[in-house]
Scaffold this active site. Structure first.
Site, PDB file in Angstrom:
ATOM      1  N   HIS A  68       0.840  -1.208   0.000  1.00 41.77           N
ATOM      2  CA  HIS A  68       0.000   0.000   0.000  1.00 41.77           C
ATOM      3  C   HIS A  68       0.872   1.255   0.000  1.00 41.77           C
ATOM      4  O   HIS A  68       1.927   1.314   0.624  1.00 41.77           O
ATOM      5  CB  HIS A  68      -1.021  -0.012   1.139  1.00 41.77           C
ATOM      6  CG  HIS A  68      -0.493   0.101   2.525  1.00 41.77           C
ATOM      7  ND1 HIS A  68      -0.292   1.314   3.145  1.00 41.77           N
ATOM      8  CD2 HIS A  68      -0.137  -0.835   3.434  1.00 41.77           C
ATOM      9  CE1 HIS A  68       0.148   1.107   4.372  1.00 41.77           C
ATOM     10  NE2 HIS A  68       0.269  -0.184   4.575  1.00 41.77           N
ATOM     11  N   ASP A 181       5.793   2.145   7.046  1.00 41.00           N
ATOM     12  CA  ASP A 181       4.553   1.416   6.748  1.00 41.00           C
ATOM     13  C   ASP A 181       3.774   2.233   5.718  1.00 41.00           C
ATOM     14  O   ASP A 181       3.140   3.207   6.089  1.00 41.00           O
ATOM     15  CB  ASP A 181       3.748   1.245   8.042  1.00 41.00           C
ATOM     16  CG  ASP A 181       2.383   0.626   7.816  1.00 41.00           C
ATOM     17  OD1 ASP A 181       2.146   0.088   6.725  1.00 41.00           O
ATOM     18  OD2 ASP A 181       1.550   0.711   8.737  1.00 41.00           O
ATOM     19  N   GLU A 209      -5.269   2.050   2.225  1.00 41.43           N
ATOM     20  CA  GLU A 209      -5.227   0.893   3.123  1.00 41.43           C
ATOM     21  C   GLU A 209      -5.442   1.324   4.572  1.00 41.43           C
ATOM     22  O   GLU A 209      -6.010   0.590   5.363  1.00 41.43           O
ATOM     23  CB  GLU A 209      -3.869   0.186   2.990  1.00 41.43           C
ATOM     24  CG  GLU A 209      -3.810  -1.197   3.632  1.00 41.43           C
ATOM     25  CD  GLU A 209      -3.267  -1.197   5.057  1.00 41.43           C
ATOM     26  OE1 GLU A 209      -3.231  -2.268   5.659  1.00 41.43           O
ATOM     27  OE2 GLU A 209      -2.905  -0.121   5.565  1.00 41.43           O
ATOM     28  N   GLU A 210      -4.977   2.530   4.893  1.00 38.89           N
ATOM     29  CA  GLU A 210      -4.960   2.955   6.299  1.00 38.89           C
ATOM     30  C   GLU A 210      -6.305   3.458   6.822  1.00 38.89           C
ATOM     31  O   GLU A 210      -6.454   3.703   8.002  1.00 38.89           O
ATOM     32  CB  GLU A 210      -3.915   4.071   6.504  1.00 38.89           C
ATOM     33  CG  GLU A 210      -2.479   3.661   6.201  1.00 38.89           C
ATOM     34  CD  GLU A 210      -1.884   2.731   7.258  1.00 38.89           C
ATOM     35  OE1 GLU A 210      -2.597   2.318   8.185  1.00 38.89           O
ATOM     36  OE2 GLU A 210      -0.689   2.412   7.135  1.00 38.89           O
ATOM     37  N   ASP A 234       4.109  -5.872   3.382  1.00 40.15           N
ATOM     38  CA  ASP A 234       3.749  -4.792   4.303  1.00 40.15           C
ATOM     39  C   ASP A 234       4.738  -4.774   5.474  1.00 40.15           C
ATOM     40  O   ASP A 234       5.796  -5.414   5.413  1.00 40.15           O
ATOM     41  CB  ASP A 234       2.298  -4.994   4.778  1.00 40.15           C
ATOM     42  CG  ASP A 234       1.606  -3.684   5.147  1.00 40.15           C
ATOM     43  OD1 ASP A 234       2.274  -2.774   5.672  1.00 40.15           O
ATOM     44  OD2 ASP A 234       0.376  -3.591   4.941  1.00 40.15           O
ATOM     45  N   HIS A 325       3.478   3.313  12.713  1.00 43.93           N
ATOM     46  CA  HIS A 325       2.519   4.431  12.751  1.00 43.93           C
ATOM     47  C   HIS A 325       3.036   5.602  13.574  1.00 43.93           C
ATOM     48  O   HIS A 325       2.275   6.266  14.273  1.00 43.93           O
ATOM     49  CB  HIS A 325       1.135   3.989  13.248  1.00 43.93           C
ATOM     50  CG  HIS A 325       0.347   3.289  12.192  1.00 43.93           C
ATOM     51  ND1 HIS A 325      -1.019   3.300  12.118  1.00 43.93           N
ATOM     52  CD2 HIS A 325       0.758   2.554  11.123  1.00 43.93           C
ATOM     53  CE1 HIS A 325      -1.421   2.592  11.063  1.00 43.93           C
ATOM     54  NE2 HIS A 325      -0.350   2.130  10.449  1.00 43.93           N
TER      55      HIS A 325
HETATM   56 ZN   LIG Z   1       0.747  -1.134   6.359  1.00 44.09          ZN
END
Ligand SMILES: [Zn+2]
Length: 352
Positions: A68, A181, A209-210, A234, A325
Site C-alpha cells: 500500500h 509502513d 489501506e490505512e 507490508d 505508525h
Molecule cells: Zn501497512
C-alpha cells in the site's frame, strides 16, 4: 556488513507525500520506476498502480504482489479566525505522538510547512506536564495571521496533511523515518519487479489501506485482476523494545520477514494453509529466516482480498517495524532484503 540498497532511493519513497486518497506523489514515483523496468503500468479507477510484467499472460491468472502506498496523516477541518488550522486524524494515529511535530499541508497552490505547537514548560503547571494532549485541542501553526491569510496561502477545508521527517540511518543496518509502513514495501516492489520480468505477475501499489478496516484499493484491484494468489508486502509490529512486553509481539527486528498467519483476530485474512506451506518451504530452501505472527489488532491488504470472487489465497509477508505508525518507525535493511528474496523466491517457484 551493510546491506546494499540505495539509501537515497528508499528516502524518496518514505519522504513522498501520500495520505489516503492523496497518493499521487508516491504513485507517480512508483509508476515511473516500474515503467522503466518494462512493465506496462496504468492507474485503475481508485488510483491503484497496476503494473503488468513483460511476461504477463492474460490467458492465465497472475500472481499479484502488492504494497500500500498511503500513509497515516490528517485533513484540515477548520481554519480559526487567527489563522490556526484544526485537523482530523486519518488512519490509526495515537494522539500522544502529535505534539510539536512538523507537518506539510498540501494545498492547491503547493505544499506549505506547519507545526503542531504546544505551550512551553515555562508556563505549564507541573501537574499538567505528565498529561497527554487530545487531538481536538491541538492546532497547526502555518504562520498565517488570520483565516483570510491562511486561505490566501492556499489552505482549504479537506486539504491533506502529512508528517515531515527525513529518513536516517541507525546502527546495525537499521533505518528510521516516517511512513516506513508501507513505503518500505513500495520500495521492495520495485526490487521484486526487477527480478520477475519473466514471470506472469502484476505488481500493484494500492491506495487507502490505512482508512478502512480492510484496504479499499486492494479490494478493487484484486477484484479486477482475479489473481491466482495475492501477496501483500507490508510491515508488522515488532515487539523488541523496552516499552513492549515480550508477549505483545513476538516479532523482532533482524530475524527476517514476518509471515502473518491470522489478521484482526481472524476477522481478516486467515492464511491459506497451502500458500503458507509454500512460503515456508521457499524460505527453508533459500535459507531465509522468517517469523510467524498472529495479529489481533491490525490487518493488511490480504484481508480485503482473500474472500473476493471465488476466494483468492492471500498472505502478508511483512518487514518488522518498531514504533509503527509514528514518525520514527524503525526497520532493518537486512529484513527488507530477506523479504524481497522470499517474495521473489515464491513467485519463481511457480504458479500457486
Ligand atoms: Zn501497512
Amino acid at each position: 556488513m551493510a546491506t546494499q540498497f540505495d539509501f537515497e532511493e528508499i528516502a524518496r519513497f518514505t519522504e513522498a507525500f501520500g495520505i489516503p486518497a492523496h497518493e499521487e506523489e508516491i504513485s507517480e514515483l512508483l509508476k515511473g520506476r516500474l515503467a522503466k523496468l518494462g512493465y506496462k503500468v496504468e492507474f485503475d479507477m481508485m488510483g491503484d498502480v497496476i503494473a503488468y510484467s513483460p511476461a504477463f499472460d492474460k490467458k492465465s491468472k497472475p500472481m499479484v504482489i502488492a504494497a500500500h502506498m498511503d500513509e497515516i496523516g490528517m485533513l484540515v477541518k477548520y481554519v480559526s479566525k487567527k489563522g490556526f488550522l484544526k485537523f482530523a486524524k486519518i488512519g490509526g494515529i495515537d494522539s500522544r505522538m502529535l505534539p510539536n511535530q512538523r507537518v506539510i499541508v498540501k494545498t492547491k497552490k503547493g505544499k506549505i510547512f506547519g507545526v503542531i505547537g504546544t505551550k512551553p514548560p515555562h508556563v505549564t503547571k507541573a501537574s499538567e506536564m505528565d498529561k497527554a494532549y487530545d487531538a481536538q485541542s491541538m492546532f497547526i501553526d502555518i504562520g498565517a495571521k488570520s483565516d483570510k491569510e491562511a486561505r490566501k496561502m492556499g489552505v482549504e477545508i479537506g486539504d491533506p496533511i502529512s508528517f515531515e521527517m527525513d529518513l536516517a540511518r541507525l546502527g546495525n543496518d537499521l533505518v528510521t523515518g516516517k511512513a516506513l509502513d508501507d513505503r518500505i514495501g513500495c520500495f521492495a516492489l520495485v526490487e521484486i519487479a526487477k527480478r520477475l520480468k519473466a514471470k506472469n505477475v502484476v505488481i500493484v501499489g494500492t491506495v487507502q489501506e490505512e482508512v478502512s478496516t480492510f484496504g479499499k484499493g486492494a479490494m478493487i484491484s484484486a477484484w479486477n485482476l482475479e489473481p491466482s494468489s495475492f501477496i501483500a508486502v507490508d510491515t508488522s509490529v515488532a515487539g523488541d523494545h523496552p516499552e513492549m512486553r515480550e508477549e505483545d509481539g513476538a516479532v523482532c527486528l533482524g530475524k527476517g520477514p514476518a509471515i502473518t498467519m491470522v489478521e484482526a483476530s481472524g476477522r481478516g485474512n486467515v492464511v491459506d494453509k497451502r500458500l503458507a506451506a509454500m512460503v515456508l518451504e521457499t524460505a527453508k530452501k533459500l535459507k531465509i529466516p522468517c517469523q510467524l505472527e498472529v495479529v489481533e489488532g491490525g490487518a493488511t491488504d490480504a484481508s480485503s482480498v482473500y474472500n473476493l470472487k471465488g476466494g483468492i489465497p492471500s498472505v502478508a509477508i511483512c518487514v518488522p517495524s518498531r514504533y509503527i505508525h509514528s514518525n520514527v518507525s524503525v526497520c532493518s535493511l537486512a529484513d527488507l532484503k530477506r523479504t524481497i528474496d522470499l517474495v521473489v523466491g515464491l513467485a519463481l517457484k511457480g504458479k500457486f
